[in-house]
Design a protein around this motif. Structure first.
Motif: not given
Lengths: 113, 568
Positions: B19, B143-144, B198, B83-87, B212-216
């Motif tokens: 990012a 998926a993106i 992030e 974070s740009k993906f759904c995994i 996987t997780r993305n935490i801001p």
């Protein structure tokens, strides 16, 4: 369209909502939220839900494999063809859940409509 | 060793685009080994990432780090933020191979969005497993959004980068785990990659992706607190460590400084938020894996260097906190070795992607289709719109064509009509000329029969008429040959000119003038004229006196003799 908006993935708008009546019970509906805020959300479901009915929700955001578990109360339920548009209000939200939800919604709101 | 690699393999470049940072690893691959020639880590202000210059800053950094020649000759293995993906890890009943794509598609539709035309997805089968006695298949999909991927494609196209592989950043670590000679392949590991804004938390079971997780939430949360509370700007991680440590030491020595206590409290509570996220992940993994524990927790990224944060992370989770070791199958250029060892937590992900295999998840193929089909994508809606547009265009062309055809036909007939008109006029004109010629011919023949000098006589008659508005209807010349005297001498040759005056205003004047001209020619004598009007016959004397204003058509007859003699 600014990069600020582009920074976050767009399916944060596609919040998946898994609804059940009790915790650890088989869900009765898995839908995407029509609208969402820090205090509640709107979904379209295939069964009638009574006003004040309490539901257990799992909110899934694309970038986070772990859903946010919340309790919600039915505020309204409007017939829409063969489906029902239901407004839900979050109740008994603890500090950690509230923070997670806020963070997710910040991403959500920064997304272009 | 360097020469051996250089001779044997093509240069590959690992790009980890975050990012607000970029990691570039230039390397060569030989079998299971990677030889790293050069490495670059560039951070850019997270404000830039938010201000709209993200793409151009990425382009600039890549251009600074990689020469045009290297870009041209290298294959790029690119990672973009998870974070740009759904995994998701998914399972399905043990179904025939041919049915798997449809089953995955249904899962993607369920997890990501019903409108699949707006996304790209790719999946990898992980194998079979048993659940409650039933055999099942396990797979992971990513998926993106096509739009998101297009933003990166714009950068690659602008620079002429040949993308061999494109994947979410968490797959870089997965590759590293798959290929690194780890002590225990089966253990469950959690990677916490703390960047500026992030944090990515990813769980692997052995070398299998779990979640996987993305935490801001990132390093900036701590630097912001320091700045707000102490007005100290922490430019680097060292600054942050020093400031945090100093606050703690001063607080311990002075006992009860409210301001310092507050700063430390805020820093600690921010760290605890991340710690709670780690705990949540551990508990969730325990649930979904039916009782498995996280064996090792590895902290990566810039945040791994914040000692107090790492300390707080390790306390409640109870897991073994660890730092990633450099795998034995990675060799580094001597000049870069120290940097690489010190900051391996930063470089590890980009190194990992260089170990990718052919069957790994790869969205680079989708980039090609996006590149080709960026102006038209074969979605149902697009096909419908295109069909309607084509139909409308066909109708328009047909109507326009028909209109054009009839316009042309009308224009053709009009031109034909004009031509015919012209021809008709010409024909009338020719007919008139023919009539005139016929008249002259008859006259000529008539005169020729009667007198040998007919042309001379005729010429004189026409000279007399010239310049007047008179139309001749006939000229008669008659005479008898004097056979006794000479063959060429005629007797009693007379002429009669008949015609009409065309101009009523001056008809009489024209007739009188003609008579006078005939007389003055010297070959005509005993000329008499008679006209016929509504008012009766007139002789030449009364004709001259008659008013020109008298109306009516005036026909005239001029008679006389020809003083004939053979002309010289």
């Amino acid at each position: 369209m600014s990069q600020e908006k582009r920074k976050f993935i767009r399916w944060s708008k596609k919040v998946r909502v898994i609804c059940s009546f009790k915790e650890n019970e088989e869900p009765f509906e898995e839908v995407f939220a029509e609208d969402i805020s820090e205090s509640g959300l709107q979904i379209v479901v295939s069964r009638f839900l009574e006003k004040a009915q309490v539901l257990k929700l799992k909110l899934e955001f694309g970038y986070d494999s772990i859903p946010i578990n919340l309790t919600a109360r039915v505020v309204y339920s409007i017939t829409e063809g063969e489906k029902y548009r239901v407004g839900l209000e979050f109740v008994d939200v603890d500090e950690f859940q509230e923070r997670r939800l806020r963070q997710c919604l910040e991403k959500f709101l920064k997304e272009p409509k | 060793m360097l020469n051996l690699f250089q001779n044997l393999s093509r240069k590959i470049i690992g790009l980890n685009i975050g990012a607000d940072f970029i990691v570039v690893i230039k390397a060569r691959r030989k079998g299971t080994k990677i030889y790293i020639e050069d490495l670059v880590f560039r951070k850019f202000s997270s404000e830039i990432a938010l201000a709209g210059d993200y793409q151009s800053r990425i382009s600039e950094i890549i251009q600074e780090a990689v020469s045009p020649k290297e870009i041209k000759k290298s294959k790029f293995y690119v990672l973009i933020p998870s974070s740009k993906f759904c995994i998701r890890l998914i399972d399905m009943p043990l179904i025939p191979q041919a049915e798997i794509p449809a089953a995955v598609k249904a899962k993607v539709r369920k997890f990501v969005a019903p409108e699949l035309d707006k996304i790209f997805y790719s999946y990898k089968l992980l194998g079979e497993f048993q659940e409650k006695g039933a055999k099942k298949l396990e797979a992971v999909f990513v998926a993106i959004q096509k739009d998101t991927l297009q933003n990166y494609l714009n950068v690659f196209n602008r620079l002429g980068i040949n993308v061999a592989l494109l994947a979410p950043s968490c797959f870089g670590l997965l590759n590293l785990l798959s290929t690194a000679n780890l002590d225990n392949q089966a253990e469950s590991r959690m990677f916490i990659k703390i960047e500026s804004r992030e944090t990515d938390i990813t769980v692997y079971q052995g070398s299998k992706f779990i979640l996987t997780r993305n935490i801001p939430f990132g390093v900036k949360n701590f630097t912001d607190i320091l700045q707000q509370q102490t007005h100290k700007v922490a430019q680097t991680i060292e600054d942050l460590n020093l400031a945090w440590r100093r606050e703690k030491e001063i607080s311990e020595k002075s006992g009860s400084d409210q301001q310092l206590d507050k700063t430390l409290q805020l820093l600690d509570s921010e760290a605890k938020i991340l710690s709670k996220e780690v705990e949540l992940t551990i508990n969730y993994y325990y649930q979904v894996s039916h009782g498995r524990k996280i064996d090792r927790c590895i902290v990566l990224g810039e945040g791994s260097q914040i000692t107090d944060l790492v300390e707080i992370l390790g306390k409640p989770s109870g897991v073994v906190l660890d730092f990633l070791k450099i795998p034995t199958n990675v060799e580094v250029n001597k000049n870069k070795s120290a940097d690489f060892s010190r900051d391996f937590a930063i470089y590890a992900t980009a190194v990992g992607i260089l170990f990718s295999k052919k069957d790994d998840i790869n969205l680079a193929t989708e980039l090609v289709s996006l590149k080709k089909g960026q102006f038209f994508r074969f979605t149902k809606l697009n096909i419908f719109i295109a069909s309607i547009a084509t139909l409308a265009l066909a109708i328009f062309i047909l109507l326009k064509g028909t209109e054009l055809y009839f316009k042309n036909r009308i224009s053709y007939f009009k031109s034909q009509q004009e031509k015919l008109k012209d021809k008709k006029i010409k024909l009338v004109d020719i007919k008139r000329q023919l009539d005139k010629l016929e008249f002259k011919k008859n006259l000529y023949l008539n005169l020729k029969q009667n007198i040998p000098d007919y042309s001379y006589v005729l010429n004189k008659i026409f000279e007399s008429i010239a310049g007047k508005d008179l139309a001749l209807t006939s000229i008669t010349i008659s005479g008898q040959e004097n056979k006794e005297k000479s063959k060429d001498i005629f007797e009693a040759v007379t002429f009669i000119i008949e015609g009409s005056a065309l101009n009523p205003e001056r008809s009489r004047l024209d007739i009188t003038q003609t008579v006078l001209d005939l007389e003055s020619s010297g070959i005509f004598e005993n000329i008499s004229v008679s006209t016929k009007t509504d008012t009766g016959n007139l002789n030449i004397a009364s004709l001259a006196k008659q008013s020109d204003s008298q109306s009516g058509v005036l026909n005239f007859t001029i008679k006389g003799n020809i003083k004939f003699r053979k002309l010289p």
